[in-house]
Every structure is written in C-alpha cells, then in structure tokens.
Design an enzyme around this catalytic site. Structure first.
Site, PDB file in Angstrom:
ATOM      1  N   CYS A   1      -2.552   1.029  -9.957  1.00 19.07           N
ATOM      2  CA  CYS A   1      -3.407   0.013  -9.341  1.00 19.07           C
ATOM      3  C   CYS A   1      -4.846   0.515  -9.430  1.00 19.07           C
ATOM      4  O   CYS A   1      -5.138   1.616  -8.958  1.00 19.07           O
ATOM      5  CB  CYS A   1      -3.014  -0.194  -7.881  1.00 19.07           C
ATOM      6  SG  CYS A   1      -4.311  -1.022  -6.938  1.00 19.07           S
TER       7      CYS A   1
ATOM      8  N   LYS B   1     -14.641   2.018  -5.914  1.00 22.03           N
ATOM      9  CA  LYS B   1     -14.600   1.257  -4.667  1.00 22.03           C
ATOM     10  C   LYS B   1     -14.403   2.214  -3.495  1.00 22.03           C
ATOM     11  O   LYS B   1     -13.540   3.084  -3.545  1.00 22.03           O
ATOM     12  CB  LYS B   1     -13.427   0.271  -4.698  1.00 22.03           C
ATOM     13  CG  LYS B   1     -13.356  -0.568  -3.431  1.00 22.03           C
ATOM     14  CD  LYS B   1     -12.059  -1.335  -3.298  1.00 22.03           C
ATOM     15  CE  LYS B   1     -12.044  -2.080  -1.963  1.00 22.03           C
ATOM     16  NZ  LYS B   1     -10.752  -2.630  -1.621  1.00 22.03           N
TER      17      LYS B   1
ATOM     18  N   LYS C   1     -10.358   4.457   1.782  1.00 19.92           N
ATOM     19  CA  LYS C   1      -9.759   5.650   2.377  1.00 19.92           C
ATOM     20  C   LYS C   1      -8.735   6.234   1.408  1.00 19.92           C
ATOM     21  O   LYS C   1      -8.590   7.451   1.301  1.00 19.92           O
ATOM     22  CB  LYS C   1      -9.105   5.247   3.703  1.00 19.92           C
ATOM     23  CG  LYS C   1      -8.987   6.375   4.676  1.00 19.92           C
ATOM     24  CD  LYS C   1     -10.313   6.850   5.215  1.00 19.92           C
ATOM     25  CE  LYS C   1     -10.124   8.146   5.979  1.00 19.92           C
ATOM     26  NZ  LYS C   1     -11.172   8.431   6.939  1.00 19.92           N
TER      27      LYS C   1
ATOM     28  N   CYS D   1       2.097  -2.873  -4.757  1.00 23.89           N
ATOM     29  CA  CYS D   1       1.121  -1.862  -4.333  1.00 23.89           C
ATOM     30  C   CYS D   1       0.975  -1.981  -2.815  1.00 23.89           C
ATOM     31  O   CYS D   1       0.502  -3.010  -2.317  1.00 23.89           O
ATOM     32  CB  CYS D   1      -0.241  -2.055  -5.015  1.00 23.89           C
ATOM     33  SG  CYS D   1      -1.485  -0.948  -4.305  1.00 23.89           S
TER      34      CYS D   1
ATOM     35  N   HIS E   1     -14.513   2.109   7.592  1.00 24.08           N
ATOM     36  CA  HIS E   1     -15.558   2.757   6.782  1.00 24.08           C
ATOM     37  C   HIS E   1     -16.674   1.752   6.504  1.00 24.08           C
ATOM     38  O   HIS E   1     -16.600   0.583   6.926  1.00 24.08           O
ATOM     39  CB  HIS E   1     -14.980   3.380   5.509  1.00 24.08           C
ATOM     40  CG  HIS E   1     -14.324   2.411   4.555  1.00 24.08           C
ATOM     41  ND1 HIS E   1     -15.008   1.431   3.900  1.00 24.08           N
ATOM     42  CD2 HIS E   1     -13.035   2.289   4.164  1.00 24.08           C
ATOM     43  CE1 HIS E   1     -14.188   0.762   3.125  1.00 24.08           C
ATOM     44  NE2 HIS E   1     -12.966   1.250   3.285  1.00 24.08           N
TER      45      HIS E   1
ATOM     46  N   HIS F   1      -6.484   1.391  -5.968  1.00 23.11           N
ATOM     47  CA  HIS F   1      -5.949   2.475  -5.134  1.00 23.11           C
ATOM     48  C   HIS F   1      -5.537   3.702  -5.936  1.00 23.11           C
ATOM     49  O   HIS F   1      -5.110   4.701  -5.358  1.00 23.11           O
ATOM     50  CB  HIS F   1      -4.783   1.962  -4.282  1.00 23.11           C
ATOM     51  CG  HIS F   1      -5.233   0.942  -3.280  1.00 23.11           C
ATOM     52  ND1 HIS F   1      -5.174  -0.417  -3.513  1.00 23.11           N
ATOM     53  CD2 HIS F   1      -5.812   1.090  -2.062  1.00 23.11           C
ATOM     54  CE1 HIS F   1      -5.679  -1.065  -2.470  1.00 23.11           C
ATOM     55  NE2 HIS F   1      -6.080  -0.179  -1.586  1.00 23.11           N
TER      56      HIS F   1
ATOM     57  N   HIS G   1     -16.027  -1.881   5.362  1.00 21.01           N
ATOM     58  CA  HIS G   1     -15.640  -2.863   6.388  1.00 21.01           C
ATOM     59  C   HIS G   1     -16.874  -3.335   7.151  1.00 21.01           C
ATOM     60  O   HIS G   1     -17.030  -4.517   7.468  1.00 21.01           O
ATOM     61  CB  HIS G   1     -14.643  -2.258   7.381  1.00 21.01           C
ATOM     62  CG  HIS G   1     -13.425  -1.672   6.745  1.00 21.01           C
ATOM     63  ND1 HIS G   1     -13.062  -0.359   6.892  1.00 21.01           N
ATOM     64  CD2 HIS G   1     -12.507  -2.225   5.920  1.00 21.01           C
ATOM     65  CE1 HIS G   1     -11.946  -0.140   6.212  1.00 21.01           C
ATOM     66  NE2 HIS G   1     -11.594  -1.248   5.609  1.00 21.01           N
TER      67      HIS G   1
ATOM     68  N   CYS H   1      -2.658  -2.509  -1.562  1.00 24.80           N
ATOM     69  CA  CYS H   1      -3.135  -3.904  -1.625  1.00 24.80           C
ATOM     70  C   CYS H   1      -2.239  -4.830  -0.813  1.00 24.80           C
ATOM     71  O   CYS H   1      -2.605  -5.974  -0.562  1.00 24.80           O
ATOM     72  CB  CYS H   1      -3.096  -4.452  -3.050  1.00 24.80           C
ATOM     73  SG  CYS H   1      -4.147  -3.652  -4.230  1.00 24.80           S
TER      74      CYS H   1
HETATM   75  N1  MSP Z   1      -6.307  -7.213   5.882  1.00 31.25           N
HETATM   76  C1  MSP Z   1      -6.819  -7.725   4.663  1.00 31.25           C
HETATM   77  C2  MSP Z   1      -7.593  -9.005   4.892  1.00 31.25           C
HETATM   78  C3  MSP Z   1      -6.843 -10.106   5.560  1.00 31.25           C
HETATM   79  S1  MSP Z   1      -7.843 -11.491   5.858  1.00 31.25           S
HETATM   80  C4  MSP Z   1      -6.826 -12.697   6.314  1.00 31.25           C
HETATM   81  C5  MSP Z   1      -7.745  -6.693   4.033  1.00 31.25           C
HETATM   82  N2  MSP Z   1      -8.249  -5.781   4.838  1.00 31.25           N
HETATM   83  S2  MSP Z   1      -9.196  -4.589   4.385  1.00 31.25           S
HETATM   84  O1  MSP Z   1      -9.471  -3.843   5.576  1.00 31.25           O
HETATM   85  O2  MSP Z   1      -8.635  -3.877   3.297  1.00 31.25           O
HETATM   86  O3  MSP Z   1     -10.486  -5.258   3.849  1.00 31.25           O
HETATM   87  C6  MSP Z   1     -11.205  -6.149   4.635  1.00 31.25           C
HETATM   88  C7  MSP Z   1     -12.491  -6.529   3.984  1.00 31.25           C
HETATM   89  O4  MSP Z   1     -13.290  -5.379   3.789  1.00 31.25           O
HETATM   90  C8  MSP Z   1     -12.311  -7.175   2.612  1.00 31.25           C
HETATM   91  O5  MSP Z   1     -13.223  -8.242   2.489  1.00 31.25           O
HETATM   92  C9  MSP Z   1     -12.638  -6.099   1.669  1.00 31.25           C
HETATM   93  O6  MSP Z   1     -13.079  -6.547   0.434  1.00 31.25           O
HETATM   94  C10 MSP Z   1     -13.740  -5.406   2.477  1.00 31.25           C
HETATM   95  N3  MSP Z   1     -13.916  -4.099   1.961  1.00 31.25           N
HETATM   96  C11 MSP Z   1     -13.027  -3.058   1.997  1.00 31.25           C
HETATM   97  N4  MSP Z   1     -13.543  -2.047   1.272  1.00 31.25           N
HETATM   98  C12 MSP Z   1     -14.733  -2.436   0.764  1.00 31.25           C
HETATM   99  C13 MSP Z   1     -15.716  -1.836  -0.003  1.00 31.25           C
HETATM  100  N5  MSP Z   1     -15.586  -0.607  -0.455  1.00 31.25           N
HETATM  101  N6  MSP Z   1     -16.839  -2.549  -0.248  1.00 31.25           N
HETATM  102  C14 MSP Z   1     -17.043  -3.813   0.233  1.00 31.25           C
HETATM  103  N7  MSP Z   1     -16.134  -4.402   0.952  1.00 31.25           N
HETATM  104  C15 MSP Z   1     -14.947  -3.760   1.184  1.00 31.25           C
HETATM  105  O7  MSP Z   1      -7.998  -6.783   2.848  1.00 31.25           O
END
Ligand code: MSP
Length: 466
Positions: free
Chosen positions: A142, A289, A292, A125, A18, A145, A21, A128
């Site tokens: 949490c 936040k 998904k 969680c 999304h 989530h 990411h 997380c």
């Molecule tokens: N897999 C772990 C990271 C492991 S790194 C060794 C993870 N993955 S994640 O897909 O959930 O998130 C990856 C990155 O995307 C994180 O920096 C997270 O903060 C960022 N984001 C996920 N959702 C976000 C928003 N809604 N807004 C901004 N960044 C976001 O955590």
C-alpha cells in the site's frame, strides 16, 4: 441567515493526533468562523473509533478497545481546544446513540433490499481500512502505509453500489454534488467511468464495531459506521435542520468514500445529498505522507506550546494552496513566524499603535467598513483559497508598512504638523483594524489582541521571533 453544516472527517484513534489531522480541522475552522459572520453554522468534528485498525492498536497497548478509545479520543478533543477550533459538537462513533443510529439505518437499507450476502476475496489494508486493487499497489505494498495488504476471504453483506453508477455520475457531472478542486472531480468521474462494484458493508472477523442487526455474527464495516456520523450527529445534537451538509472537507485518501459510496448510501435511504466535497492534499515530510504508520509525524500539541496556535494555523494554510500536497518542516514554520507574523503583521501593529501613543492621539477604533479589496479577500476565504487570501492580506500589510516608511510621521510630528500626523495615523489605524477583521478566521487570538491593544494602547509584541 442560512444554515450551513460544515464537517471534518472523523479521525481514527489508533494513535495520538499529528499535524495532518490538525490541518483538516484548522481549514474547516477557518471556513466555519468566516461563515458565522453571516450564517447559522453547525461545525462538526469527532473520532472514528471502531474497526480492525483500532482493535489491533488497543490489543497492542494491552487495553480494552473502549478504554483505549476513550483515552485517545480525549486527546483529539483536547487538540481542538489547543488549536482554537470552534466546533459546535464532537461526535464519537462509540456513542451508543450513534451505534443505534447505524444499526437502524442499515436495517432500513436491508428492508429496502439494497443489501445482500456474497463471498468476497481481496487484499485488505488495515491502515486504510479498505480493500486495495492490484493496480493500487506499489511494489506489492500500500503506497500510503508502506505495508503488504492481507489477503482476506469472507462471506459479507454487500451494498448494491453498482445500481447507482449512472445517477452518481450525473450528480457529480452537473455539480449537484460539487467536487472540488476540479482536478479531483475529473479523477472521480474517470474512476466511475471504469464501473462501480458493489461494496462489502460488514466484517466477519472484526468484533469491535456495531453488530449487523439481522446477523449478529458480523459487524458493520467501519467506513459505513463512520460516514453515518454526519447524519447521526444531526439527531444526537438536535441539528436536523442543518441537513444536508453544506461541505465535507476530506483528505484525498478518503475522497472515494465521500464522493461515491456516501451519496449512493444516502440515495438508497432517500436522504438529501451533501452539496460540496472539498478534497485537500497531504502534508508530507521528506516527500512521504505524514502518518504514524510511516513514522514521520509532527506533534501539533508541541508546536502550539512552542509557537502558539495562531502561528501553527497560519503556517499550515499559508505555505501551499489548500487542495495540493505540501512538504512541511519546522524550519519553514519558523521562517513564516519571523518573517510574515513578527516581521510583517507584528511590526505594523506595533509601529502604528506606538506612534499613536507617542503622539497622545485619541483616534476612533470603532468598526471599519470593509474596502473593495477586503471584500475580494473574504471571497477567497469563502472559496477555500486560504493561501491566496493570506497572500493578499499580507500585501495590505506590506503596503501599510511601506506607507509609514515613506510618510515618516515621526518627522511630521517634529515639524509640528499635528493635523497631518493625526489624519495619517487614523487612516493607518483603520487599515490595521481592517486587517484584524480579515485575519479573524485565521488568527482568532491575534485579531482579538490587536483590537484590544488598539483600544487600550497597552502595547506588547503580538508575535515573538525565534
Ligand atoms: N476515519 C477516517 C475518516 C472517516 S470520515 C467519515 C480517516 N481518518 S484519519 O484519521 O486517517 O484521517 C482523517 C483526515 O486527516 C483525512 O482527511 C486525512 O486525509 C487527513 N490526514 C491524515 N493524514 C494527513 C496528512 N499527512 N496530511 C493531510 N491530511 C491528512 O481517514
């Protein structure tokens, strides 16, 4: 030329990507593109594919975890292309070379006596992929989530994090590991002050992962597996010279893992430490936040299809300071496209180039020297002050547009003042080319297009209003 190693977090593949990411990747890409002008860059991104969260998502989809992972990881990889992300490598934690690296690394920590067995009970969680404390819960759930965590009681392997408390504290305090923004550094130091407990680095109930080499009844905790991607990638992609990382870009939900657990593991293993960790805020939609699990996501692929990669890249970095949280919406994106991009930059380029064409002028389009102002703007980009840099670039655009309105070169042309027209348009063209240079890391396609049209005078709008 120095070596710079720039990383994004590796993304969970429980679901398709999304805009949240996309955000981290775009920011890292701007920095990587900027740094490449003077340095050797290794820019790494990838996917985090083991653990309970992924296993559960695969089961729900009725697929084998690996097949499920292949499918969604490919979507993340293709998103990097869609967004014009210039990563040098894409790592997957299901790559057997990474898996072997993780097993060997843990065996080494075990041999060095940093790992022991202990009974543990906590609130887990899965969203997380971590234990939460009672204090972190909001109404028993949490907050990220919106789910009640599961009570888990297991005998696990633990890493002696507590032994590293004072070392880590000092390294962060004196900026050996720079945590930015400053407010995040303070937050981490405050948390360290409360004391570090040893952390579990294995799971008994989760089979989708790397087996603990000396105890095959357990798998490596997904976070340890994931953090090690930064190291394993330097081996897999033959970039060992790039260690240690220049900067890890991370979201605020994962800063503890990167700022505390990761350096402690590296210290235990005798590895050099990352120099900087930059913590960004969240994209929120309607104040929550974007995730998904919450169900309020914006699909970046659709956005790019409709508005183009550069518009999306511009919007996410322009609307609020990198580091803070910000609420995003399609309406705001369209306003930026119509105003700043089509109305501001697009209009300037169009006006200057069509005036040159109308007056049949042959002007120099060779490289421009960066002005003092331009250098200041690049410094902002280097410091990850992306919004500020864009604001300053758009001031240059507004000034140039105003100068044209004030000078009215079309009038000068009618009055036959050919030399004045020529020198004015040459100076405006140089400004346009400087602006193209300054926006290059942010809007790579647009910058190319501007330079191309400046040379060919084969004109078409660089942004379309919606
Ligand atoms: N897999 C772990 C990271 C492991 S790194 C060794 C993870 N993955 S994640 O897909 O959930 O998130 C990856 C990155 O995307 C994180 O920096 C997270 O903060 C960022 N984001 C996920 N959702 C976000 C928003 N809604 N807004 C901004 N960044 C976001 O955590």
């Amino acid at each position: 030329m120095a070596n710079k190693f720039i990383t994004t977090p590796i993304y969970y593949i429980n679901d398709v990507p999304h805009l949240g990411h996309a955000y981290t990747s775009i920011a890292a890409d701007v920095l990587a593109r900027y740094e490449r002008s003077d340095n050797n860059v290794f820019f790494l991104t990838g996917t985090d594919e083991h653990g309970a969260k992924i296993a559960q998502a695969a089961e729900k989809a009725g697929e084998e975890p690996k097949k499920f992972a292949d499918n969604i990881s490919a979507k993340f990889e293709s998103l990097t292309k869609t967004l014009n992300i210039s990563n040098d490598a894409f790592i997957r934690t299901t790559d057997s070379r990474h898996e072997k690296y993780v097993a060997d690394f843990l065996q080494d920590l075990y041999d060095k006596k940093f790992i022991y067995k202990k009974q543990y009970e906590g609130l887990y969680c899965v969203g997380c992929e971590k234990y939460l404390t009672e204090k972190e819960l909001v109404e028993g759930k949490c907050p990220d989530h919106d789910k009640v965590p599961e009570k888990q009681c297991e005998e696990n392997w633990f890493f002696k994090l507590s032994e590293f408390s004072s070392k880590i504290k000092k390294l962060i305090e004196d900026d050996t590991i720079e945590i930015r923004p400053q407010s995040r550094k303070n937050e981490i130091l405050g948390k360290i002050e409360l004391g570090l407990e040893d952390v579990s680095i294995s799971r008994k109930e989760v089979s989708w992962g790397v087996k603990i080499p000396w105890d095959e009844s357990q798998t490596v905790y997904v976070w340890i597996d994931a953090l090690l991607n930064y190291l394993s990638a330097t081996e897999i992609f033959d970039k060992k010279d790039f260690w240690p990382p220049t900067i890890h870009l991370v979201g605020r939900d994962i800063m503890w893992f990167h700022a505390v657990i990761w350096p402690a593991i590296l210290l235990a293993a005798g590895q050099d430490l990352p120099k900087k960790i930059f913590v960004q805020g969240y994209f929120t939609a309607d104040g929550k936040k974007m995730s998904k699990t919450i169900g309020n996501v914006i699909d970046p692929v659709k956005l790019v299809e409709k508005y183009g990669a550069d518009t999306v890249r511009y919007y996410v970095l322009r609307d609020f300071p990198f580091g803070e949280d910000g609420d995003v919406s399609i309406e705001k994106l369209e306003a930026r496209l119509n105003g700043d991009l089509a109305g501001g930059l697009g209009n300037l380029v169009q006006r200057v180039l069509s005036l040159i064409k109308q007056n049949s002028l042959e002007l120099s389009t060779s490289g421009v020297n960066l002005s003092a102002k331009g250098k200041d703007i690049n410094k902002l980009t280097e410091d990850l002050k992306f919004q500020q840099a864009l604001i300053e670039i758009w001031k240059l655009i507004a000034d140039a547009n105003q100068e044209i309105a004030k000078t009215e070169p079309w009038k000068l042309a009618k009055e036959g003042k050919k030399d004045e027209v020529k020198s004015f348009l040459q100076s405006q063209l140089s400004k346009v080319l400087e602006i193209a240079d300054l926006v290059t890391p942010y809007l790579p396609e647009t910058a190319e297009e501007i330079k191309k049209q400046a040379k060919s005078l084969d004109l078409k709008p660089i942004f379309d209003k919606v």
